[in-house]
Design an enzyme around this catalytic site. Structure first.
Site, PDB file in Angstrom:
ATOM      1  N   HIS A  99       6.291  58.067 -12.899  1.00  0.00           N
ATOM      2  CA  HIS A  99       4.811  57.799 -13.378  1.00  0.00           C
ATOM      3  C   HIS A  99       4.826  57.463 -15.011  1.00  0.00           C
ATOM      4  O   HIS A  99       5.712  58.025 -15.675  1.00  0.00           O
ATOM      5  CB  HIS A  99       4.171  59.230 -13.122  1.00  0.00           C
ATOM      6  N   HIS A 101       2.414  58.182 -18.245  1.00  0.00           N
ATOM      7  CA  HIS A 101       1.210  58.917 -18.653  1.00  0.00           C
ATOM      8  C   HIS A 101       0.416  57.816 -19.811  1.00  0.00           C
ATOM      9  O   HIS A 101       1.295  57.259 -20.649  1.00  0.00           O
ATOM     10  CB  HIS A 101       1.595  59.718 -19.422  1.00  0.00           C
TER      11      HIS A 101
HETATM   12  P1  AMP Z   1       5.608  65.273 -15.978  1.00  0.00           P
HETATM   13  O1  AMP Z   1       5.643  66.496 -16.735  1.00  0.00           O
HETATM   14  O2  AMP Z   1       5.843  63.928 -16.950  1.00  0.00           O
HETATM   15  O3  AMP Z   1       6.475  65.165 -14.752  1.00  0.00           O
HETATM   16  O4  AMP Z   1       3.895  64.956 -15.532  1.00  0.00           O
HETATM   17  C1  AMP Z   1       3.272  65.341 -14.278  1.00  0.00           C
HETATM   18  C2  AMP Z   1       1.968  65.342 -14.440  1.00  0.00           C
HETATM   19  O5  AMP Z   1       1.541  65.442 -13.205  1.00  0.00           O
HETATM   20  C3  AMP Z   1       1.617  66.529 -15.310  1.00  0.00           C
HETATM   21  O6  AMP Z   1       0.999  66.156 -16.224  1.00  0.00           O
HETATM   22  C4  AMP Z   1       0.370  67.302 -14.138  1.00  0.00           C
HETATM   23  O7  AMP Z   1      -0.606  67.735 -14.882  1.00  0.00           O
HETATM   24  C5  AMP Z   1       0.263  66.079 -13.216  1.00  0.00           C
HETATM   25  N1  AMP Z   1      -0.200  66.582 -11.829  1.00  0.00           N
HETATM   26  C6  AMP Z   1       0.265  67.453 -11.218  1.00  0.00           C
HETATM   27  N2  AMP Z   1      -0.261  67.447  -9.969  1.00  0.00           N
HETATM   28  C7  AMP Z   1      -1.332  66.741 -10.249  1.00  0.00           C
HETATM   29  C8  AMP Z   1      -2.258  66.113  -9.263  1.00  0.00           C
HETATM   30  N3  AMP Z   1      -2.621  66.741  -7.981  1.00  0.00           N
HETATM   31  N4  AMP Z   1      -3.119  65.390  -9.575  1.00  0.00           N
HETATM   32  C9  AMP Z   1      -3.146  64.807 -10.844  1.00  0.00           C
HETATM   33  N5  AMP Z   1      -2.210  65.264 -11.530  1.00  0.00           N
HETATM   34  C10 AMP Z   1      -1.272  66.132 -11.402  1.00  0.00           C
END
Ligand code: AMP
Length: 135
Positions: A99, A101
């Site tokens: 993903h 950001h």
């Molecule tokens: P990372 O730490 O780069 O793996 O980012 C994962 C991101 O996913 C975090 O910023 C979380 O807030 C986001 N996240 C986790 N669960 C969900 C969800 N159900 N819907 C939207 N974002 C999410």
């Protein structure tokens, strides 16, 4: 079949605030909203992270990320955008599904703190560059 939270969102098992969708890519609001409009862009097919995603999929994801960054500026009044992808736990990756950001920036006091310290003292830069050469 993978059971990470983004695969569940893609399969429609968990709701999301959708920003963009086509055959290959989904973009939706990050539930944590580091800043207003913080968006995640993911490929619909599962890849663990940026380092393992095929080039053509990465290009599609980055294309969507660029367009969302442009809209964050034009529609939300953001003054800048940070593009961030974390690979592996050591780099802060918590969801093992590639993903990107897309984080709109408003000012120095908004929700994101990025610090890049100069740690170059004592490092052999020519040797490091040689190790990293990819051509
Ligand atoms: P990372 O730490 O780069 O793996 O980012 C994962 C991101 O996913 C975090 O910023 C979380 O807030 C986001 N996240 C986790 N669960 C969900 C969800 N159900 N819907 C939207 N974002 C999410």
């Amino acid at each position: 079949m993978h059971d990470d939270v983004f695969c569940k969102i893609i399969r429609g098992e968990i709701p999301c605030y959708k920003v963009f969708e086509d055959q290959d890519v989904l973009a939706f609001l990050d539930i944590s909203q580091v800043t207003k409009g913080h968006t995640l862009v993911v490929p619909k097919d599962h890849y663990d992270n940026f380092l393992s995603v095929p080039q053509e999929v990465m290009h599609k994801v980055m294309d969507v990320a660029q367009r969302i960054g442009q809209v964050q500026i034009s529609m939300l009044g953001a003054k800048g955008v940070n593009i961030l992808t974390n690979c592996y736990e050591a780099a802060g990756q918590s969801v093992k599904h590639f993903h990107v950001h897309v984080i709109p920036r408003y000012d120095n006091e908004d929700g994101l703190r990025l610090e890049m310290k100069d740690s170059s003292e004592g490092l052999n830069l020519p040797a490091i560059a040689k190790d990293l050469r990819i051509d």
